[in-house]
Design a protein around this motif. Structure first.
Motif, PDB file in Angstrom:
ATOM      1  N   ASP A  31       0.832  -1.200   0.000  1.00  0.00           N
ATOM      2  CA  ASP A  31       0.000   0.000   0.000  1.00  0.00           C
ATOM      3  C   ASP A  31       0.868   1.253   0.000  1.00  0.00           C
ATOM      4  O   ASP A  31       0.600   2.214  -0.720  1.00  0.00           O
ATOM      5  CB  ASP A  31      -0.926   0.010   1.226  1.00  0.00           C
ATOM      6  CG  ASP A  31      -2.004  -1.050   1.157  1.00  0.00           C
ATOM      7  OD1 ASP A  31      -2.573  -1.246   0.062  1.00  0.00           O
ATOM      8  OD2 ASP A  31      -2.285  -1.679   2.194  1.00  0.00           O
ATOM      9  N   ASP A  32       1.926   1.238   0.813  1.00  0.00           N
ATOM     10  CA  ASP A  32       2.810   2.398   0.882  1.00  0.00           C
ATOM     11  C   ASP A  32       3.545   2.642  -0.437  1.00  0.00           C
ATOM     12  O   ASP A  32       3.917   3.773  -0.742  1.00  0.00           O
ATOM     13  CB  ASP A  32       3.837   2.208   2.002  1.00  0.00           C
ATOM     14  CG  ASP A  32       3.199   2.224   3.388  1.00  0.00           C
ATOM     15  OD1 ASP A  32       2.038   2.665   3.497  1.00  0.00           O
ATOM     16  OD2 ASP A  32       3.859   1.798   4.348  1.00  0.00           O
ATOM     17  N   LEU A  33       3.758   1.578  -1.206  1.00  0.00           N
ATOM     18  CA  LEU A  33       4.499   1.673  -2.468  1.00  0.00           C
ATOM     19  C   LEU A  33       3.570   1.586  -3.681  1.00  0.00           C
ATOM     20  O   LEU A  33       4.025   1.299  -4.786  1.00  0.00           O
ATOM     21  CB  LEU A  33       5.539   0.550  -2.538  1.00  0.00           C
ATOM     22  CG  LEU A  33       6.656   0.619  -1.495  1.00  0.00           C
ATOM     23  CD1 LEU A  33       7.400  -0.710  -1.420  1.00  0.00           C
ATOM     24  CD2 LEU A  33       7.622   1.747  -1.827  1.00  0.00           C
ATOM     25  N   ALA A  34       2.290   1.861  -3.491  1.00  0.00           N
ATOM     26  CA  ALA A  34       1.301   1.646  -4.554  1.00  0.00           C
ATOM     27  C   ALA A  34       1.609   2.425  -5.822  1.00  0.00           C
ATOM     28  O   ALA A  34       1.306   1.969  -6.929  1.00  0.00           O
ATOM     29  CB  ALA A  34      -0.090   2.001  -4.048  1.00  0.00           C
ATOM     30  N   ASP A  35       2.228   3.594  -5.700  1.00  0.00           N
ATOM     31  CA  ASP A  35       2.514   4.401  -6.884  1.00  0.00           C
ATOM     32  C   ASP A  35       3.733   3.904  -7.657  1.00  0.00           C
ATOM     33  O   ASP A  35       4.072   4.459  -8.707  1.00  0.00           O
ATOM     34  CB  ASP A  35       2.707   5.868  -6.494  1.00  0.00           C
ATOM     35  CG  ASP A  35       3.922   6.089  -5.605  1.00  0.00           C
ATOM     36  OD1 ASP A  35       4.420   5.111  -4.994  1.00  0.00           O
ATOM     37  OD2 ASP A  35       4.386   7.245  -5.508  1.00  0.00           O
ATOM     38  N   GLN A  36       4.378   2.846  -7.179  1.00  0.00           N
ATOM     39  CA  GLN A  36       5.603   2.342  -7.804  1.00  0.00           C
ATOM     40  C   GLN A  36       5.361   1.175  -8.773  1.00  0.00           C
ATOM     41  O   GLN A  36       6.254   0.835  -9.552  1.00  0.00           O
ATOM     42  CB  GLN A  36       6.576   1.871  -6.719  1.00  0.00           C
ATOM     43  CG  GLN A  36       7.117   2.985  -5.842  1.00  0.00           C
ATOM     44  CD  GLN A  36       8.099   3.856  -6.586  1.00  0.00           C
ATOM     45  OE1 GLN A  36       9.085   3.372  -7.143  1.00  0.00           O
ATOM     46  NE2 GLN A  36       7.823   5.144  -6.632  1.00  0.00           N
ATOM     47  N   TRP A  37       4.176   0.576  -8.732  1.00  0.00           N
ATOM     48  CA  TRP A  37       3.962  -0.662  -9.483  1.00  0.00           C
ATOM     49  C   TRP A  37       4.306  -0.540 -10.959  1.00  0.00           C
ATOM     50  O   TRP A  37       4.931  -1.439 -11.526  1.00  0.00           O
ATOM     51  CB  TRP A  37       2.509  -1.101  -9.342  1.00  0.00           C
ATOM     52  CG  TRP A  37       2.182  -1.855  -8.089  1.00  0.00           C
ATOM     53  CD1 TRP A  37       1.429  -1.404  -7.041  1.00  0.00           C
ATOM     54  CD2 TRP A  37       2.569  -3.190  -7.757  1.00  0.00           C
ATOM     55  NE1 TRP A  37       1.327  -2.383  -6.074  1.00  0.00           N
ATOM     56  CE2 TRP A  37       2.010  -3.481  -6.488  1.00  0.00           C
ATOM     57  CE3 TRP A  37       3.324  -4.169  -8.406  1.00  0.00           C
ATOM     58  CZ2 TRP A  37       2.189  -4.720  -5.863  1.00  0.00           C
ATOM     59  CZ3 TRP A  37       3.494  -5.398  -7.784  1.00  0.00           C
ATOM     60  CH2 TRP A  37       2.937  -5.658  -6.529  1.00  0.00           C
TER      61      TRP A  37
END
Length: 258
Positions: A28-34
């Motif tokens: 969730d914390d890295l959701a913008d990285q996918w």
């Protein structure tokens, strides 16, 4: 300060929650990285492409591929044109929202209790999942349960060796941008155990070692360390290719017996 304390301090400085290793909330914390080609999940893109190469075209209309631990749907672009209905199962809702945007039918569920019918899937894919699950026997049982007789299982995971722990955790996490604490090396998977577990549920699994190509990976590390985006350089992404050793990273492919 021990290594966990150092990671916690680094996360606090970056505005990221300090979470235990292998905690699903990290996604969730890295959701913008996918979907960032040189982001935190860059290697998952390379692995998805290699995984898709093991999936043959569907043999008929309505063929179902179930993608266990699908994340944000990174496999989807590589399956287009192969003729499958692509269902993705994951625990992380923020990732499933993105997967749906790429044509994956999202299902919230645990790999040990996939909310799908027995024998419904023509292909089951479990990419970079098994090294994250605390119940490996239950996960393998759940995956094999939904696979139809004659259906194909495709997976990849990290081996339970000292070399794998060194390369995939200690050294990999030194690369700028690579998330700290994504893996708990205690959960890495011995391929011999995995083969035995699959056989118990009627899947005859064969494994082979894979690795990223050296020079392209070195270029990616340099780009990441210097903050240069992949879109600003004319360099192809690294490829995952077969290798003689399963000591670090390996793929598995098997058919469920009737």
């Amino acid at each position: 300060m021990d290594s966990s304390g150092a990671v916690g301090a680094e996360h606090r400085r970056a505005g990221i929650r300090a979470l235990p290793p292998n905690d699903p909330r990290q996604y969730d914390d890295l959701a913008d990285q996918w979907w960032q080609p040189d982001g935190a999940f860059a290697m998952l893109h390379w692995l998805a492409a290699a995984r898709a190469r093991l999936v043959p075209p569907a043999t008929g209309p309505g063929a179902l591929l179930v993608d266990i631990g699908c994340g944000a749907g990174l496999l989807a672009p590589h399956l287009r044109g192969k003729g499958y209905r692509h269902v993705g199962v994951d625990l992380v809702r923020s990732a499933l929202v993105q997967a749906a945007g790429h044509g994956v039918e999202p299902v919230v569920g645990d790999a040990t209790a996939v909310p799908l019918a027995d024998g419904c899937a023509d292909v089951v894919v479990a990419g970079e999942l098994l090294e994250h699950v605390p119940d490996l026997p239950g996960t393998v049982a759940g995956i094999c349960r939904i696979l139809r007789p004659g259906g194909l299982l495709v997976l990849d995971t990290l081996n339970a060796t000292a070399l794998s722990r060194l390369l995939a955790v200690r050294l990999a996490e030194l690369v700028p941008g690579v998330p700290r604490g994504i893996h708990d090396p205690a959960l890495f998977v011995d391929p011999r155990e995995l083969i035995r577990l699959c056989a118990r549920h009627g899947v005859r699994l064969s494994v082979r070692g894979v690795r990223p190509t050296f020079w392209r990976t070195a270029g990616w590390v340099v780009r990441t360390a210097t903050g240069r985006s992949a879109s600003t350089v004319d360099r192809p992404a690294p490829r995952i290719v077969p290798t003689w050793s399963t000591a670090v990273l390996y793929q598995g492919r098997g058919v469920k017996q009737s």
